[in-house]
Scaffold this motif. Sequence first.
Motif, PDB file in Angstrom:
ATOM      1  N   VAL A  10       0.835  -1.194   0.000  1.00  0.00           N
ATOM      2  CA  VAL A  10       0.000   0.000   0.000  1.00  0.00           C
ATOM      3  C   VAL A  10       0.875   1.250   0.000  1.00  0.00           C
ATOM      4  O   VAL A  10       1.853   1.343   0.740  1.00  0.00           O
ATOM      5  N   GLY A  11       0.531   2.200  -0.856  1.00  0.00           N
ATOM      6  CA  GLY A  11       1.281   3.443  -0.959  1.00  0.00           C
ATOM      7  C   GLY A  11       2.459   3.383  -1.911  1.00  0.00           C
ATOM      8  O   GLY A  11       3.127   4.404  -2.135  1.00  0.00           O
ATOM      9  N   LYS A  12       2.706   2.197  -2.492  1.00  0.00           N
ATOM     10  CA  LYS A  12       3.813   2.027  -3.434  1.00  0.00           C
ATOM     11  C   LYS A  12       3.312   1.810  -4.864  1.00  0.00           C
ATOM     12  O   LYS A  12       4.109   1.559  -5.777  1.00  0.00           O
ATOM     13  N   GLU A  13       2.001   1.904  -5.050  1.00  0.00           N
ATOM     14  CA  GLU A  13       1.411   1.509  -6.340  1.00  0.00           C
ATOM     15  C   GLU A  13       1.853   2.406  -7.501  1.00  0.00           C
ATOM     16  O   GLU A  13       2.139   1.904  -8.593  1.00  0.00           O
TER      17      GLU A  13
ATOM     18  N   PRO B  10      -6.486  -1.600  -5.791  1.00  0.00           N
ATOM     19  CA  PRO B  10      -6.496  -0.195  -6.172  1.00  0.00           C
ATOM     20  C   PRO B  10      -5.141   0.496  -6.028  1.00  0.00           C
ATOM     21  O   PRO B  10      -4.222  -0.038  -5.415  1.00  0.00           O
ATOM     22  N   LEU B  11      -5.071   1.702  -6.580  1.00  0.00           N
ATOM     23  CA  LEU B  11      -4.029   2.659  -6.248  1.00  0.00           C
ATOM     24  C   LEU B  11      -4.627   3.535  -5.149  1.00  0.00           C
ATOM     25  O   LEU B  11      -5.591   4.264  -5.395  1.00  0.00           O
ATOM     26  N   LEU B  12      -4.091   3.440  -3.945  1.00  0.00           N
ATOM     27  CA  LEU B  12      -4.656   4.142  -2.799  1.00  0.00           C
ATOM     28  C   LEU B  12      -4.001   5.516  -2.667  1.00  0.00           C
ATOM     29  O   LEU B  12      -2.975   5.690  -2.002  1.00  0.00           O
ATOM     30  N   ALA B  13      -4.603   6.484  -3.313  1.00  0.00           N
ATOM     31  CA  ALA B  13      -4.023   7.821  -3.416  1.00  0.00           C
ATOM     32  C   ALA B  13      -3.694   8.462  -2.071  1.00  0.00           C
ATOM     33  O   ALA B  13      -2.636   9.085  -1.931  1.00  0.00           O
TER      34      ALA B  13
ATOM     35  N   LEU C 156      -5.558  16.475  -4.125  1.00  0.00           N
ATOM     36  CA  LEU C 156      -6.981  16.804  -4.157  1.00  0.00           C
ATOM     37  C   LEU C 156      -7.893  15.594  -4.045  1.00  0.00           C
ATOM     38  O   LEU C 156      -9.118  15.730  -3.922  1.00  0.00           O
ATOM     39  N   SER C 157      -7.331  14.409  -4.079  1.00  0.00           N
ATOM     40  CA  SER C 157      -8.149  13.188  -4.156  1.00  0.00           C
ATOM     41  C   SER C 157      -8.853  12.848  -2.858  1.00  0.00           C
ATOM     42  O   SER C 157      -9.749  11.988  -2.846  1.00  0.00           O
ATOM     43  N   ASP C 158      -8.486  13.534  -1.756  1.00  0.00           N
ATOM     44  CA  ASP C 158      -9.178  13.318  -0.484  1.00  0.00           C
ATOM     45  C   ASP C 158     -10.544  13.995  -0.438  1.00  0.00           C
ATOM     46  O   ASP C 158     -11.251  13.861   0.565  1.00  0.00           O
TER      47      ASP C 158
ATOM     48  N   GLU D 180     -12.383   7.267  -1.344  1.00  0.00           N
ATOM     49  CA  GLU D 180     -12.344   6.962  -2.773  1.00  0.00           C
ATOM     50  C   GLU D 180     -10.894   6.862  -3.213  1.00  0.00           C
ATOM     51  O   GLU D 180      -9.999   7.377  -2.548  1.00  0.00           O
ATOM     52  N   SER D 181     -10.687   6.179  -4.318  1.00  0.00           N
ATOM     53  CA  SER D 181      -9.370   6.109  -4.915  1.00  0.00           C
ATOM     54  C   SER D 181      -9.511   5.552  -6.319  1.00  0.00           C
ATOM     55  O   SER D 181     -10.610   5.636  -6.895  1.00  0.00           O
ATOM     56  N   TYR D 182      -8.438   4.935  -6.831  1.00  0.00           N
ATOM     57  CA  TYR D 182      -8.390   4.682  -8.259  1.00  0.00           C
ATOM     58  C   TYR D 182      -8.061   3.234  -8.634  1.00  0.00           C
ATOM     59  O   TYR D 182      -7.263   2.572  -7.982  1.00  0.00           O
ATOM     60  N   LEU D 183      -8.680   2.794  -9.694  1.00  0.00           N
ATOM     61  CA  LEU D 183      -8.187   1.684 -10.496  1.00  0.00           C
ATOM     62  C   LEU D 183      -7.281   2.329 -11.539  1.00  0.00           C
ATOM     63  O   LEU D 183      -7.715   3.243 -12.256  1.00  0.00           O
ATOM     64  N   ALA D 184      -6.026   1.898 -11.608  1.00  0.00           N
ATOM     65  CA  ALA D 184      -5.062   2.606 -12.456  1.00  0.00           C
ATOM     66  C   ALA D 184      -4.267   1.664 -13.334  1.00  0.00           C
ATOM     67  O   ALA D 184      -3.932   0.546 -12.932  1.00  0.00           O
TER      68      ALA D 184
END
Length: 364
Positions: A72-75, A89-92, A101-103, A245-249
Amino acid sequence: MFHFARNLVTATALFGAALGTSANAADLIISTGLGKPHPWVGAHMDPFADAIEKGSPDVKFTRFYAGELVGVGKELDALTSGTIAVAAPLLAPYHEGRFPLSDVTQLPAYGTDSPMVTRAFQKLLDSDVAIKDGKTFYQYEIADKGIRAWALGATAPYSISTVKKVLREPADFSGTPLRAGSALHTIMLEKLGATPVTLPGSQAFEAASRGTIEGLVIAISDWPSYSLQQLLRHSIVDVSIGHWESYLAISDAAWNELSEEQKALFDKTARDVAASNAQEWETRLTKVKDESIAKDGGEFTSINTLSDAMKQHIEKAAADTWVAWIEKTEANGHPAKATAKLYAELIQAEGGTLPAGVADYLAK
């Protein structure tokens, strides 16, 4: 216009083979730092990969779970270095300073659920509204990072839940150590008068068991992911301490190896799976609450049944959290107010309600 965020990276670094033999064939490494019980794995990563492989037989995934390959956090670094092709996910929020801004979805609100926030966040990613220097949210937050990204299914609302201590009046928060999972949660807890303790979910059980923390800010539907249903007994609900929220990247390098048909499939599947994942979060929320009440004597107290003093205390902290996050992020040079205003419009259009005073602040 679709925005695609992904990081498909060559498998060469790990397997001595090229990413794909043509634009129509690809062997892609997909990785998550989360365990299989987590809703973003069994109800998102795997259904996404399964659907892509079914829809385009030339695309195959090699899957890694629970940080076996990337923690986590290295994605983001793993995507851009070619270690993996897709982060799911990519956990922004764990990439300090890189997704400022993703928070925004973690800002407190009322009457929101996972499907609403998922739709609003994807609309934020798709929006053509400029937030700074002619850039949209997607262009500012994602486009220059070498990836393409889509919204996940947002978590269910984050709530304040405790092991033994019952939070009935404003003074009950004073000095109470509560787990915060993000910078925005920290702000909210400080505004309430609690003592924030920043911990990943994986460390929360031990900390709560030992009494290091009295409770957590966490989505109730996520309790089983960390065995927290064994501990947590008292929760304040009907006010959301935001939604994570976060991302599929997927990397730009990997994306460029796909055919136009495969890209369209990725985009449609990412959106469809996010929607179904959001519903799964809500289903689990109901199930966890029902089981907690039936088996463990769990209590879920609506903010609307608390004393006027307690309700007003929480509502003021929620509004102050919007202001504090915006002003802190703006001070670091990022367009937080424009982002918060756009997100506020989108979540209100979905049926959510802002804390009192926030709309006036955003209009200034």
